[in-house]
Write an enzyme that holds these catalytic residues in place. Structure first.
Site, PDB file in Angstrom:
ATOM      1  N   ARG A   1       2.805 -12.047  -1.686  1.00  0.00           N
ATOM      2  CA  ARG A   1       3.550 -10.884  -2.187  1.00  0.00           C
ATOM      3  C   ARG A   1       4.919 -11.307  -2.699  1.00  0.00           C
ATOM      4  O   ARG A   1       5.647 -12.031  -2.013  1.00  0.00           O
ATOM      5  CB  ARG A   1       3.702  -9.866  -1.054  1.00  0.00           C
ATOM      6  CG  ARG A   1       4.306  -8.554  -1.466  1.00  0.00           C
ATOM      7  CD  ARG A   1       4.341  -7.599  -0.294  1.00  0.00           C
ATOM      8  NE  ARG A   1       3.005  -7.194   0.119  1.00  0.00           N
ATOM      9  CZ  ARG A   1       2.728  -6.665   1.327  1.00  0.00           C
ATOM     10  NH1 ARG A   1       3.693  -6.495   2.210  1.00  0.00           N
ATOM     11  NH2 ARG A   1       1.500  -6.311   1.632  1.00  0.00           N
TER      12      ARG A   1
ATOM     13  N   CYS B   1      -7.902  -6.502   2.888  1.00  0.00           N
ATOM     14  CA  CYS B   1      -7.042  -6.148   4.012  1.00  0.00           C
ATOM     15  C   CYS B   1      -7.864  -6.168   5.303  1.00  0.00           C
ATOM     16  O   CYS B   1      -8.853  -5.445   5.430  1.00  0.00           O
ATOM     17  CB  CYS B   1      -6.406  -4.779   3.823  1.00  0.00           C
ATOM     18  SG  CYS B   1      -5.430  -4.321   5.277  1.00  0.00           S
TER      19      CYS B   1
ATOM     20  N   CYS C   1      -6.825   2.806   6.381  1.00  0.00           N
ATOM     21  CA  CYS C   1      -6.580   2.903   7.825  1.00  0.00           C
ATOM     22  C   CYS C   1      -5.325   3.754   8.024  1.00  0.00           C
ATOM     23  O   CYS C   1      -4.627   4.077   7.060  1.00  0.00           O
ATOM     24  CB  CYS C   1      -6.434   1.504   8.447  1.00  0.00           C
ATOM     25  SG  CYS C   1      -4.789   0.813   8.338  1.00  0.00           S
TER      26      CYS C   1
ATOM     27  N   CYS D   1      -4.230   2.527  -1.183  1.00  0.00           N
ATOM     28  CA  CYS D   1      -3.854   1.195  -0.716  1.00  0.00           C
ATOM     29  C   CYS D   1      -4.964   0.226  -1.100  1.00  0.00           C
ATOM     30  O   CYS D   1      -5.998   0.625  -1.616  1.00  0.00           O
ATOM     31  CB  CYS D   1      -3.632   1.204   0.791  1.00  0.00           C
ATOM     32  SG  CYS D   1      -5.181   1.258   1.729  1.00  0.00           S
TER      33      CYS D   1
ATOM     34  N   ARG E   1      12.089  -5.477   4.314  1.00  0.00           N
ATOM     35  CA  ARG E   1      11.122  -5.698   3.219  1.00  0.00           C
ATOM     36  C   ARG E   1      11.770  -5.404   1.861  1.00  0.00           C
ATOM     37  O   ARG E   1      12.941  -5.058   1.785  1.00  0.00           O
ATOM     38  CB  ARG E   1       9.913  -4.790   3.434  1.00  0.00           C
ATOM     39  CG  ARG E   1       9.220  -4.977   4.773  1.00  0.00           C
ATOM     40  CD  ARG E   1       8.472  -6.299   4.828  1.00  0.00           C
ATOM     41  NE  ARG E   1       7.686  -6.420   6.039  1.00  0.00           N
ATOM     42  CZ  ARG E   1       6.460  -5.935   6.230  1.00  0.00           C
ATOM     43  NH1 ARG E   1       5.866  -5.237   5.271  1.00  0.00           N
ATOM     44  NH2 ARG E   1       5.816  -6.130   7.351  1.00  0.00           N
TER      45      ARG E   1
ATOM     46  N   CYS F   1      -0.064   2.565   4.237  1.00  0.00           N
ATOM     47  CA  CYS F   1       0.659   1.798   3.215  1.00  0.00           C
ATOM     48  C   CYS F   1       0.893   2.594   1.927  1.00  0.00           C
ATOM     49  O   CYS F   1       1.887   2.359   1.235  1.00  0.00           O
ATOM     50  CB  CYS F   1      -0.085   0.505   2.899  1.00  0.00           C
ATOM     51  SG  CYS F   1      -0.099  -0.629   4.303  1.00  0.00           S
TER      52      CYS F   1
ATOM     53  N   LYS G   1      12.304  -0.919   6.438  1.00  0.00           N
ATOM     54  CA  LYS G   1      12.150  -0.545   5.028  1.00  0.00           C
ATOM     55  C   LYS G   1      13.363   0.234   4.518  1.00  0.00           C
ATOM     56  O   LYS G   1      13.765   1.221   5.132  1.00  0.00           O
ATOM     57  CB  LYS G   1      10.883   0.293   4.861  1.00  0.00           C
ATOM     58  CG  LYS G   1       9.631  -0.484   5.262  1.00  0.00           C
ATOM     59  CD  LYS G   1       8.377   0.337   5.101  1.00  0.00           C
ATOM     60  CE  LYS G   1       7.147  -0.531   5.305  1.00  0.00           C
ATOM     61  NZ  LYS G   1       5.897   0.230   5.176  1.00  0.00           N
TER      62      LYS G   1
ATOM     63  N   LYS H   1       8.743  -4.414  11.056  1.00  0.00           N
ATOM     64  CA  LYS H   1       9.244  -4.314   9.685  1.00  0.00           C
ATOM     65  C   LYS H   1      10.338  -3.265   9.555  1.00  0.00           C
ATOM     66  O   LYS H   1      10.439  -2.354  10.391  1.00  0.00           O
ATOM     67  CB  LYS H   1       8.101  -4.013   8.736  1.00  0.00           C
ATOM     68  CG  LYS H   1       7.314  -2.782   9.077  1.00  0.00           C
ATOM     69  CD  LYS H   1       6.068  -2.741   8.211  1.00  0.00           C
ATOM     70  CE  LYS H   1       5.041  -1.784   8.757  1.00  0.00           C
ATOM     71  NZ  LYS H   1       3.767  -1.872   8.067  1.00  0.00           N
TER      72      LYS H   1
HETATM   73 FE1  SF4 Z   1      -4.635  -2.221   4.888  1.00  0.00          FE
HETATM   74 FE2  SF4 Z   1      -4.347   0.023   6.259  1.00  0.00          FE
HETATM   75 FE3  SF4 Z   1      -2.364  -0.810   4.658  1.00  0.00          FE
HETATM   76 FE4  SF4 Z   1      -4.589   0.119   3.623  1.00  0.00          FE
HETATM   77  S1  SF4 Z   1      -3.142   1.277   4.859  1.00  0.00           S
HETATM   78  S2  SF4 Z   1      -3.533  -1.758   2.975  1.00  0.00           S
HETATM   79  S3  SF4 Z   1      -6.142  -0.571   5.043  1.00  0.00           S
HETATM   80  S4  SF4 Z   1      -3.093  -1.846   6.488  1.00  0.00           S
END
Ligand code: SF4
Length: 558
Positions: free
Chosen positions: A72, A438, A477, A432, A141, A481, A211, A209
Site C-alpha cells: 500500500r 483479504c 467483514c 472493500c 495511517r 474498511c 486515522k 491504527k
Molecule cells: Fe478485509 Fe474486512 Fe477490510 Fe473488507 S472490511 S478489506 S474483508 S478487513
C-alpha cells in the site's frame, strides 16, 4: 491496574513492538532466502508497518497456499503526480496483478506481488518519492483530505496541511530505508538497534491504527466522523479561520462481540491553523498512553472516548499540548461523495471526476481505465487525486486539453458524462477488497457488489427511482474498511454468501445506520430490498432520501 499487571496481560503484538523497536524483524533475512516462500508470523506483523500485508490467493487454497503480498502506498490527500503514477502503473504490470486498487483512505495498493519482487517494488516506489511506510500497522495511517478543487479555495491549503501532518506523524525507524531502499542487512550497530526509541511513538508504538482526516464543509467526502481524529475547516469569506477538532470515530466491530461497535467522533474544540500538527500529535499521545494494549479488538481511540468521555479527553489533550481549545464554531455538512464529469476549478481550469468501479484501476474489454490513465499521465502530465470513495479526479486541465482528453478516454471506451459513467446508485457505491486477497473477508465484496447493483438498478428503475443516488456500501467483514456504518444501505459480510443488512445513514455522513436484518443470503437481498423501495416510492416525503426514510419509518426508535 498496576504496571506489572498491564505488562502481564498485554498482547503478543505489544511484546513484538517493544522487543524490536526498529520494526525490522527478520525481514531482511527472509527476503534474502530464496527457499523461504513466506515471512514468519511475527514478521507478518512487522511488515504491516512497512505497508505490506502477506496474503494468499483464497481462490487457490484448494490446490495449495500461494503467498502473495499487498503493498500500500501512502499518499496524503490522495494526490499523486504524473511521473509517480507512471511508476506505479508500470510496477502493477511487471510486479503485481496489473491492477491498482484505490483504497478507502485515498491510497493506491498493489495486489499479487510475490516475495521475490517485493523489495524491488518498494524500492522503486521510494525512488518515485512515494512511500509505503506506515500505510498499515499500529501508527498514523494515510492522512485524508478533500480532493475537489471546485469546492473552496481552502481545499488546496488543506491538502497542503494533510501532507505536513502526514509527514510529522511518520515513524522514524531507519530500518525501513535500509531494508527496502538500500537492500542490505541492517547497518545500525547493535547498541543503536537496542537503544532505538521512536521520538514520537515511544517504545511500543500505538495500541492500534490511528486515522486522521481533514474535511471542508459542507462536503463530508472523507466521512470525518468515522475517523480517530478529524479537522473540520472553519471558513469565513474564503479565509481559513481554523479547525473544529472531532475525536473518537471508528467503524470496526466484530460479530458477536457487543463490546465492539462503530462510533461517530465527538466534537472537542476549535483550534487555529498553526496548531494542527501539535494537536494531531497530542491526540496521538493520549491514545498512546490510554489505549487498551491488552485486547486488540478494544484497542481503538473510540473506546477511550466512549469510556472516559469528551471532557476528560479535552483536559488530557490540553495537558499534552499546553494549548487550550476554544469552543467549537458552527459548521454544517450537507453531503458526502464525489463529483463526476467535467467541472470548472476555482482557478478557471477544469477537473474531471471519473467513477472507478470498486476502485480497481484495470482494463476490461469494454473500458480500459489502466491504459487510459497511463496515456493521460504520459501525454497531459496531469495530477491525479484518489477520492475517499475510491474514485479518481484529474485536476488542472486547461481549456486546450479538455477535448483531446475526452477523445482519448472515449478511444479507451470511457465516457465522461455523468449519466454514461455509471448509474446513480453505482456512482454512490463502495466496496472493500475482501475476496480473494483479504484474509479477514467472510463474504465477497468488490467482486459481488457490481452485479448486485445491476439488479438494484433494474428494481429501482421499475419504481421510477432510477435517479435516486442511494449510498450503498459493502464489506466482506465487520471491520468496516469501506465505512459501511454511515451509508444509507450497508451489507456487511457474515459468512460466505451471507450479509448483515444495515439501513438508515444520511447523505451528510453524520448518522450511523442501524441493523435491519442480521443475516440475508446474497440471492435474497433483492427480494429483501424491493418491498422497501416500493414503499419508499409510495410513502416518501418530498425530497426525502432513502436513508432518511428508513431512519424515520423502518427503524424509527433510534
Ligand atoms: Fe478485509 Fe474486512 Fe477490510 Fe473488507 S472490511 S478489506 S474483508 S478487513
Amino acid at each position: 491496574m498496576n504496571n506489572s499487571e498491564t505488562v502481564a496481560k498485554r498482547t503478543h503484538n505489544e511484546d513484538l513492538k517493544e522487543g524490536n523497536r526498529l520494526l525490522s524483524g527478520n525481514i531482511t533475512d527472509t527476503l534474502a532466502d530464496p527457499g523461504a516462500e513466506c515471512f514468519s508470523h511475527d514478521d507478518y506483523e512487522f511488515l504491516k508497518f512497512h505497508g505490506v500485508y502477506q496474503q494468499d490467493d483464497r481462490d487457490l487454497r484448494k490446490t495449495g497456499k500461494k503467498y502473495i503480498m499487498m503493498v500500500r502506498v501512502r499518499m496524503p490527500g490522495g494526490t499523486i503526480q504524473p511521473n509517480q503514477y507512471l511508476v506505479l502503473d508500470r510496477l502493477a504490470e511487471t510486479h503485481a496483478n496489473n491492477t491498482l486498487r484505490i483504497t478507502s483512505r485515498q491510497g493506491l495498493q498493489f495486489h499479487g506481488i510475490i516475495k521475490s519482487r517485493l523489495r524491488e517494488t518498494i524500492r522503486e516506489i521510494n525512488e518515485a518519492l512515494l512511500t509505503t511506510l506506515a500505510a498499515c500497522g499500529d501508527v498514523a495511517r494515510n492522512v485524508m483530505a478533500p480532493v475537489t478543487p471546485a469546492l473552496s479555495p481552502v481545499v488546496e491549503r488543506v491538502q497542503e496541511e494533510a501532507r505536513r501532518v502526514s509527514q510529522s506523524l511518520l515513524p522514524a525507524t531507519p530500518a525501513y530505508h535500509e531494508i527496502w531502499v538500500e537492500g542490505q542487512a541492517l547497518k545500525l550497530e547493535e547498541a543503536r538497534q537496542r537503544d532505538f526509541v521512536d521520538p514520537l511513538y515511544g517504545r511500543q508504538y500505538l495500541p492500534r491504527k490511528f486515522k486522521v482526516a481533514f474535511a471542508v464543509p459542507p462536503h463530508n467526502d472523507v466521512d470525518v466522523f468515522t475517523q480517530c481524529v478529524g479537522f473540520i475547516a472553519v471558513i469565513e469569506k474564503d479565509q481559513l479561520l481554523g479547525y473544529n477538532l472531532v475525536v473518537g470515530g471508528g467503524m470496526g466491530r466484530s460479530h458477536g462481540n457487543q463490546e465492539t461497535f462503530p462510533r461517530l467522533a465527538d466534537e472537542v474544540g476549535f483550534l487555529p491553523p498553526d496548531q494542527v500538527e501539535k494537536v494531531a500529535r497530542g491526540v496521538m499521545q493520549v491514545f498512546r498512553e490510554y489505549g487498551d494494549r491488552t485486547n486488540r479488538k478494544h484497542a481503538r481511540l473510540k473506546y477511550v472516548l466512549e469510556e472516559r468521555g469528551v471532557d476528560w479527553f479535552r483536559t488530557e489533550l490540553e495537558k499534552q499540548t499546553g494549548l487550550p481549545l476554544a469552543p467549537v464554531r458552527p459548521y454544517r455538512f450537507e453531503q458526502q461523495g464525489d463529483r463526476f464529469g467535467w467541472h470548472r476549478q476555482l482557478d478557471g481550469r477544469w477537473f474531471l471526476g471519473l467513477h472507478i468501479e470498486g476502485g480497481r484501476i484495470k482494463d476490461t474489454p469494454a473500458r480500459k481505465y489502466k491504459t487510459a490513465l497511463r496515456l493521460i499521465a504520459e501525454q497531459f502530465r496531469l495530477e491525479y487525486r484518489m477520492t475517499p470513495s475510491n474514485n479518481l479526479l484529474m485536476v488542472g486541465v486547461t481549456d486546450g486539453q479538455k477535448d483531446a482528453l475526452t477523445r482519448l478516454l472515449a478511444e479507451q471506451g470511457i465516457p465522461v458524462e455523468l449519466a454514461q459513467q455509471a448509474s446513480a446508485v453505482r456512482r454512490n457505491s463502495m466496496a472493500c477488497v475482501s475476496m480473494p486477497t483479504c484474509g479477514l473477508g467472510l463474504a465477497e465484496a468488490e467482486r459481488y457488489l457490481p452485479d448486485l447493483i445491476t439488479q438494484l438498478d433494474e428494481a429501482l428503475a421499475k419504481l421510477g427511482l432510477g435517479q435516486e443516488d442511494i449510498v450503498i456500501r459493502m464489506t466482506g467483514c465487520p471491520n468496516g474498511c469501506a465505512r459501511p456504518y454511515v451509508s444509507e444501505v450497508a451489507f456487511v459480510g457474515r459468512a460466505p454468501g451471507r450479509y448483515q443488512l444495515y439501513l438508515g445513514g444520511n447523505l451528510a455522513g453524520t448518522r450511523l445506520n442501524r441493523l435491519y436484518k442480521d443475516s440475508v443470503k446474497d440471492v435474497e437481498i433483492l427480494a429483501e430490498l424491493q418491498p422497501l423501495f416500493a414503499r419508499f416510492a409510495a410513502e416518501r416525503q418530498a425530497g426525502e432520501r432513502f436513508g432518511d426514510w428508513c431512519h424515520r419509518v423502518i427503524l424509527p426508535s433510534a
